[in-house]
Design a protein around this motif. Structure first.
Motif, PDB file in Angstrom:
ATOM      1  N   ARG A  38       0.864  -1.183   0.000  1.00  0.00           N
ATOM      2  CA  ARG A  38       0.000   0.000   0.000  1.00  0.00           C
ATOM      3  C   ARG A  38       0.896   1.228   0.000  1.00  0.00           C
ATOM      4  NH1 ARG A  38      -5.196  -0.314   3.681  1.00  0.00           N
ATOM      5  NH2 ARG A  38      -4.624   1.862   3.690  1.00  0.00           N
ATOM      6  N   MET A  39       0.501   2.228  -0.727  1.00  0.00           N
ATOM      7  CA  MET A  39       1.309   3.441  -0.847  1.00  0.00           C
ATOM      8  C   MET A  39       1.609   4.041   0.531  1.00  0.00           C
ATOM      9  SD  MET A  39       1.982   4.224  -4.120  1.00  0.00           S
ATOM     10  CE  MET A  39       2.065   5.991  -4.279  1.00  0.00           C
ATOM     11  N   ALA A  88      -1.698   0.485  -8.541  1.00  0.00           N
ATOM     12  CA  ALA A  88      -2.834  -0.405  -8.799  1.00  0.00           C
ATOM     13  C   ALA A  88      -3.836  -0.208  -7.669  1.00  0.00           C
ATOM     14  CB  ALA A  88      -2.371  -1.863  -8.845  1.00  0.00           C
ATOM     15  N   PRO A  89      -5.108  -0.400  -7.955  1.00  0.00           N
ATOM     16  CA  PRO A  89      -6.090  -0.292  -6.873  1.00  0.00           C
ATOM     17  C   PRO A  89      -5.867  -1.394  -5.841  1.00  0.00           C
ATOM     18  CG  PRO A  89      -7.163  -0.733  -9.004  1.00  0.00           C
ATOM     19  CD  PRO A  89      -5.695  -0.710  -9.239  1.00  0.00           C
ATOM     20  N   ASP A 127      -9.205  -2.347  -0.130  1.00  0.00           N
ATOM     21  CA  ASP A 127      -9.605  -1.012   0.318  1.00  0.00           C
ATOM     22  C   ASP A 127      -9.654  -0.104  -0.902  1.00  0.00           C
ATOM     23  OD1 ASP A 127      -9.948   1.507   1.410  1.00  0.00           O
ATOM     24  OD2 ASP A 127      -8.293   1.322   2.849  1.00  0.00           O
ATOM     25  N   ARG A 128     -10.842   0.169  -1.379  1.00  0.00           N
ATOM     26  CA  ARG A 128     -10.967   0.923  -2.631  1.00  0.00           C
ATOM     27  C   ARG A 128     -10.482   2.370  -2.506  1.00  0.00           C
ATOM     28  NH1 ARG A 128     -17.505   1.688  -2.956  1.00  0.00           N
ATOM     29  NH2 ARG A 128     -17.681   2.258  -0.768  1.00  0.00           N
TER      30      ARG A 128
END
Length: 145
Positions: free
Chosen positions: A54-55, A85-86, A90-91
């Motif tokens: 995750r970023m 990427a998504p 967790d959208r």
């Protein structure tokens, strides 16, 4: 000035840690072929299962603010080293994913990095000292979470 605190053993210990890191870092990051910060990002992604994070987690891992990391990630994405990427879990979140080009850059950088580590760090420490240092650094890292 408080002479007692200036010469405190704990202050000296921390100072030695900072001085050693400051001298070692430029040596072990020599000849990477990419900026230090890019190397840290690619290394984190390369060592993570699935080569994605995750970023926000990646920004924390490399000690960047979210805004600073976003700019860094933008440059790395433009160079084709990572892609966003998504996050399926967790959208609202995005993942940073290591690309093939990023993996190639990491492999080249690691070759130089490992050579420099072995020359400037490992060669200076007997095996027992390396094991003790690893244990100490993990303890310090984990105590600060």
């Amino acid at each position: 000035m408080n002479e007692h605190l200036l010469n405190d053993d704990d202050v000296t210990l921390y100072g030695l840690f900072v001085e050693a890191y400051a001298r070692i870092k430029p040596l072990v990051h020599r000849d990477l072929g990419i900026p230090d910060a890019w190397f840290e990002v690619l290394l984190r992604l390369g060592r993570t299962p699935g080569h994605q994070l995750r970023m926000t987690d990646l920004a924390d891992a490399v000690s960047f603010s979210s805004g600073g990391f976003t700019r860094l990630a933008d440059r790395m994405e433009k160079e084709g080293l990572i892609r966003r990427a998504p996050d399926p879990g967790d959208r609202r979140a995005a993942l940073a994913v290591l690309t093939d080009k990023g993996e190639e850059a990491l492999n080249r950088a690691l070759t130089a990095h490992v050579h420099q580590l072995r020359t400037h760090v490992v060669a200076a420490l007997p095996a027992d000292d390396r094991e003790h240092l690893a244990r100490i650094l993990r303890t310090l890292r984990d105590a600060c979470e």
